[in-house]
Write a protein that holds these residues in place. Structure first.
Motif, PDB file in Angstrom:
ATOM      1  N   LYS A 159       0.815  -1.210   0.000  1.00 57.38           N
ATOM      2  CA  LYS A 159       0.000   0.000   0.000  1.00 57.38           C
ATOM      3  C   LYS A 159       0.853   1.266   0.000  1.00 57.38           C
ATOM      4  N   THR A 160       1.863   1.287   0.832  1.00 58.60           N
ATOM      5  CA  THR A 160       2.686   2.497   0.951  1.00 58.60           C
ATOM      6  C   THR A 160       3.670   2.643  -0.194  1.00 58.60           C
ATOM      7  N   TYR A 161       4.369   1.559  -0.527  1.00 57.41           N
ATOM      8  CA  TYR A 161       5.435   1.643  -1.530  1.00 57.41           C
ATOM      9  C   TYR A 161       5.151   0.860  -2.800  1.00 57.41           C
ATOM     10  N   ARG A 162       3.991   0.237  -2.908  1.00 55.93           N
ATOM     11  CA  ARG A 162       3.609  -0.532  -4.113  1.00 55.93           C
ATOM     12  C   ARG A 162       4.604  -1.649  -4.402  1.00 55.93           C
ATOM     13  N   ALA A 163       5.149  -2.265  -3.384  1.00 56.35           N
ATOM     14  CA  ALA A 163       6.214  -3.256  -3.582  1.00 56.35           C
ATOM     15  C   ALA A 163       5.950  -4.539  -2.812  1.00 56.35           C
ATOM     16  N   GLN A 164       6.426  -5.637  -3.393  1.00 57.96           N
ATOM     17  CA  GLN A 164       6.403  -6.939  -2.732  1.00 57.96           C
ATOM     18  C   GLN A 164       7.837  -7.466  -2.732  1.00 57.96           C
ATOM     19  N   SER A 171      14.661 -10.096 -18.802  1.00 57.57           N
ATOM     20  CA  SER A 171      14.109 -11.074 -19.738  1.00 57.57           C
ATOM     21  C   SER A 171      12.608 -11.271 -19.602  1.00 57.57           C
ATOM     22  N   CYS A 172      12.036 -10.904 -18.459  1.00 54.24           N
ATOM     23  CA  CYS A 172      10.601 -11.090 -18.225  1.00 54.24           C
ATOM     24  C   CYS A 172       9.746 -10.257 -19.172  1.00 54.24           C
ATOM     25  N   GLY A 173      10.235  -9.078 -19.548  1.00 52.32           N
ATOM     26  CA  GLY A 173       9.414  -8.168 -20.333  1.00 52.32           C
ATOM     27  C   GLY A 173       8.627  -7.214 -19.466  1.00 52.32           C
ATOM     28  N   SER A 174       8.688  -7.362 -18.156  1.00 49.30           N
ATOM     29  CA  SER A 174       8.103  -6.391 -17.242  1.00 49.30           C
ATOM     30  C   SER A 174       8.972  -5.133 -17.263  1.00 49.30           C
ATOM     31  N   LEU A 175       8.459  -4.048 -16.699  1.00 50.98           N
ATOM     32  CA  LEU A 175       9.275  -2.851 -16.586  1.00 50.98           C
ATOM     33  C   LEU A 175      10.295  -3.075 -15.475  1.00 50.98           C
ATOM     34  N   ALA A 176      11.571  -3.134 -15.845  1.00 50.96           N
ATOM     35  CA  ALA A 176      12.632  -3.359 -14.860  1.00 50.96           C
ATOM     36  C   ALA A 176      12.926  -2.059 -14.121  1.00 50.96           C
ATOM     37  N   LEU A 177      12.828  -2.104 -12.802  1.00 46.38           N
ATOM     38  CA  LEU A 177      13.170  -0.968 -11.956  1.00 46.38           C
ATOM     39  C   LEU A 177      14.571  -1.226 -11.409  1.00 46.38           C
ATOM     40  N   VAL A 178      15.544  -0.548 -11.967  1.00 48.82           N
ATOM     41  CA  VAL A 178      16.946  -0.805 -11.638  1.00 48.82           C
ATOM     42  C   VAL A 178      17.441   0.225 -10.633  1.00 48.82           C
ATOM     43  N   ILE A 179      17.716  -0.232  -9.417  1.00 44.82           N
ATOM     44  CA  ILE A 179      18.318   0.665  -8.423  1.00 44.82           C
ATOM     45  C   ILE A 179      19.709   1.011  -8.937  1.00 44.82           C
ATOM     46  N   THR A 180      19.915   2.286  -9.234  1.00 48.37           N
ATOM     47  CA  THR A 180      21.121   2.727  -9.932  1.00 48.37           C
ATOM     48  C   THR A 180      22.354   2.019  -9.391  1.00 48.37           C
ATOM     49  N   PRO A 181      22.991   1.195 -10.234  1.00 50.38           N
ATOM     50  CA  PRO A 181      24.066   0.321  -9.750  1.00 50.38           C
ATOM     51  C   PRO A 181      25.409   1.021  -9.601  1.00 50.38           C
ATOM     52  N   GLU A 182      26.226   0.468  -8.735  1.00 51.18           N
ATOM     53  CA  GLU A 182      27.601   0.946  -8.554  1.00 51.18           C
ATOM     54  C   GLU A 182      28.541   0.237  -9.516  1.00 51.18           C
ATOM     55  N   TYR A 183      28.156  -0.973  -9.932  1.00 53.38           N
ATOM     56  CA  TYR A 183      29.017  -1.791 -10.787  1.00 53.38           C
ATOM     57  C   TYR A 183      28.307  -2.124 -12.098  1.00 53.38           C
ATOM     58  N   GLU A 184      29.111  -2.453 -13.120  1.00 56.24           N
ATOM     59  CA  GLU A 184      28.578  -2.828 -14.426  1.00 56.24           C
ATOM     60  C   GLU A 184      29.281  -4.081 -14.928  1.00 56.24           C
ATOM     61  N   ASP A 185      28.525  -4.918 -15.612  1.00 59.14           N
ATOM     62  CA  ASP A 185      29.171  -6.048 -16.266  1.00 59.14           C
ATOM     63  C   ASP A 185      29.375  -5.710 -17.746  1.00 59.14           C
ATOM     64  N   ILE A 212      15.972   3.707 -10.441  1.00 55.34           N
ATOM     65  CA  ILE A 212      15.509   3.924  -9.070  1.00 55.34           C
ATOM     66  C   ILE A 212      16.641   4.569  -8.277  1.00 55.34           C
ATOM     67  N   SER A 213      16.332   5.627  -7.554  1.00 57.28           N
ATOM     68  CA  SER A 213      17.352   6.334  -6.781  1.00 57.28           C
ATOM     69  C   SER A 213      17.860   5.468  -5.639  1.00 57.28           C
ATOM     70  N   PRO A 214      19.183   5.293  -5.514  1.00 58.35           N
ATOM     71  CA  PRO A 214      19.729   4.527  -4.386  1.00 58.35           C
ATOM     72  C   PRO A 214      19.679   5.326  -3.080  1.00 58.35           C
ATOM     73  N   ASN A 215      19.376   6.627  -3.181  1.00 59.54           N
ATOM     74  CA  ASN A 215      19.337   7.485  -1.998  1.00 59.54           C
ATOM     75  C   ASN A 215      17.961   7.531  -1.341  1.00 59.54           C
ATOM     76  N   ALA A 216      16.944   7.070  -2.055  1.00 59.64           N
ATOM     77  CA  ALA A 216      15.578   7.040  -1.511  1.00 59.64           C
ATOM     78  C   ALA A 216      14.847   5.885  -2.192  1.00 59.64           C
ATOM     79  N   ILE A 269      10.690   3.722  -5.700  1.00 59.06           N
ATOM     80  CA  ILE A 269       9.941   2.587  -6.241  1.00 59.06           C
ATOM     81  C   ILE A 269       8.463   2.955  -6.360  1.00 59.06           C
ATOM     82  N   LYS A 270       7.935   3.581  -5.331  1.00 54.86           N
ATOM     83  CA  LYS A 270       6.531   4.002  -5.362  1.00 54.86           C
ATOM     84  C   LYS A 270       6.276   4.948  -6.536  1.00 54.86           C
ATOM     85  N   SER A 271       7.161   5.925  -6.719  1.00 57.67           N
ATOM     86  CA  SER A 271       7.001   6.880  -7.808  1.00 57.67           C
ATOM     87  C   SER A 271       7.045   6.194  -9.162  1.00 57.67           C
ATOM     88  N   ALA A 272       7.960   5.221  -9.314  1.00 58.93           N
ATOM     89  CA  ALA A 272       8.079   4.509 -10.582  1.00 58.93           C
ATOM     90  C   ALA A 272       6.809   3.719 -10.894  1.00 58.93           C
TER      91      ALA A 272
END
Length: 504
Positions: free
Chosen positions: A286-291, A336-350, A365-369, A374-377
């Motif tokens: 309800k608060t953050y729209r997340a599971q 790969s799912c095809g869902s909208l990927a919410l990526v918490i801005t990463p520190e590392y890259e492959d 997704i902002s790593p600072n909040a 996530i709710k905003s996205a």
């Protein structure tokens, strides 16, 4: 006169037992020496190796075979499995592969993100890579790889967690088979653990060449495709070709409009990741729209991985990516799912994630909040259905285009460009051991490992790698600036005002 009967000379009664005893002692000594030799034999499966000291993990355990049986297996796999392959010259089949490799259809252009290969190797463009460079990088490496005249040699220093080393080396062997006679001689160090280690602030005067699975702007580490492209048996994740198709089909089982209107994440938060620990606080529909779901891999293994199949985790419109101890292999499965990927801005890259763009292939997704972001996205996606779906599809399409052809092409071009920077002729070190497909299969200690290795064995048809674009540092600077600008825009956006109301 009485004649004494002739007496027959007889051997002393103790000679036969002595001979038998001597034979037994010799046999026991021989078995002892064989076992002693075997216990010094290091393998790509991790035998007789300690975990990396810079990233400790529980030491590996192996099947408790009888002592002679275990020793025989180690010697057979390590010293005899590749023997017949080495006798004489190359087989007629291999020669035919080399001749026919030039007749393969014209190769396509490589994906744009391949240009990062030039950027990653730029630190050695002027200084070149000396043998001393490679030797010094040993203190950061789990193993050393030398390819010489089409054969692969490995010098092992530390064990890698689970089967990372085995599957990484298997991938190199398949690359050699895929491009017979085309892979140049090369000598490089490899670390199979998570975090990059060659800091630019400490090594700017003399960068050390070290390959691994991820990097970032603060390190010189050179990214290389990770082991899971050939499968991850410990988590029941199939080789990339099979796993992607299963996930894609799983994503199609529920239409976009019927997918759950929540952001979903399932994983292991207990890996020393601040991001994942913070993510646990977002588990509020309800608060953050997340599971947010905690994954216990030990329990999953006991239950036969029934609750961790990736193809059954595509029922939500939004899927969250959160780095672990460093980067995580989960990114490719989430996209790969095809869902909208919410990526918490990463520190590392492959190696491939540098070709992904925010608001094109995923939503940042902002790593600072984390929780409010996530709710905003999710709220934004709820108000922009078509756009959110399109971003999800582009993320999935990106991963579909990253098939095993492109993975092998990236390996080939990286190694080829790296080899041209070497100012010495690669020679296998004294302690290095030749590794071939038969020796790796011989060491695979469970059926799942062997199944995945066999599934990813390259066929006998040679391939031509894609055509690598020339270096373009200005283009890469442009990409980095575009990403940074989008990150900042999303950071500053007040998305709540654009939403017609809370989710139903």
């Amino acid at each position: 006169m009485r004649i004494s009967p002739r007496t027959t000379a007889r051997s002393p009664s103790y000679i036969l037992p002595s001979v038998i005893g001597l034979c037994c002692l010799s046999l026991l000594f021989m078995l002892y020496k064989v076992n002693d030799f075997a216990t010094q034999t290091r393998t790509v499966a991790g035998h007789n190796l300690e975990p990396t000291p810079w990233h400790l993990f529980k030491p590996k355990t192996f099947n408790h075979d009888a002592l002679p049986s275990r020793a025989y297996k180690l010697l057979q796999c390590s010293y005899l499995a590749c023997r017949y392959r080495n006798q004489g010259n190359d087989t007629e089949e291999e020669e035919e592969h080399r001749r026919s490799a030039t007749s393969v259809a014209k190769a396509p252009k490589c994906p744009e993100f391949f240009r990062w290969i030039h950027q990653d190797l730029e630190p050695w463009a002027k200084t070149k890579i000396s043998k001393a460079h490679v030797e010094e990088a040993k203190r950061y490496a789990a193993f050393r790889v030398v390819i010489s005249q089409g054969k692969l040699y490995v010098d092992l220093y530390y064990a890698c967690v689970q089967s990372r080393a085995m599957f990484t080396i298997w991938g190199l062997l398949q690359m050699l088979k895929r491009y017979p006679g085309r892979v140049p001689d090369v000598d490089f160090m490899f670390d199979c653990m998570d975090k990059p280690s060659i800091k630019k602030t400490e090594h700017v005067a003399k960068p050390l060449p070290l390959l691994r699975y991820c990097t970032n702007d603060d390190h010189f580490d050179i990214p290389f495709p990770d082991w899971s492209f050939w499968g991850w048996p410990e988590t029941n994740i199939e080789p990339w070709t099979e796993e992607f198709q299963a996930i894609k089909l799983g994503g199609q089982e529920t239409t976009w409009r019927k997918k759950e209107l929540l952001a979903y994440w399932k994983g292991n938060p207990d890996v020393g990741s601040h991001v994942r620990e913070e993510l646990l606080n977002c588990n509020d529909s309800k608060t953050y729209r997340a599971q947010i779901m905690r994954q216990d891999w030990d329990e999953e293994a006991k239950a036969g991985f029934k609750q961790s199949e990736l193809s059954k985790q595509c029922n939500h419109r939004y899927k969250i990516y959160a780095e672990g101890y460093a980067w995580s292999v989960s990114l490719k499965y989430i996209l790969s799912c095809g869902s909208l990927a919410l990526v918490i801005t990463p520190e590392y890259e492959d190696f491939f994630s540098r070709g992904l763009f925010p608001k094109v292939n995923y939503w940042p997704i902002s790593p600072n909040a984390i929780c409010p972001s996530i709710k905003s996205a999710v709220d934004w996606g709820h108000g922009h259905l078509a756009e959110a779906q399109a971003i999800g599809r582009r993320g999935q399409q990106y991963m579909e285009n990253l098939n095993m052809d492109r993975v092998y092409d990236y390996m080939f071009h990286l190694i080829t460009k790296y080899s041209k920077l070497q100012d010495f002729k690669p020679v296998p070190p004294r302690n290095a051991m030749e590794v071939c497909a038969d020796s790796v299969l011989c060491l695979a200690d469970d059926s799942k490992q062997r199944e995945y290795l066999e599934k990813t064995r390259e066929n006998s048809v040679p391939a031509t790698p894609c055509t690598l674009q020339p270096p373009d540092s200005n283009l890469i600077k442009k990409w980095k600036k575009e990403k940074k600008d989008v990150f900042q825009t999303v950071e500053d956006m007040n998305l709540v005002n654009e939403i017609p109301g809370p989710l139903p």
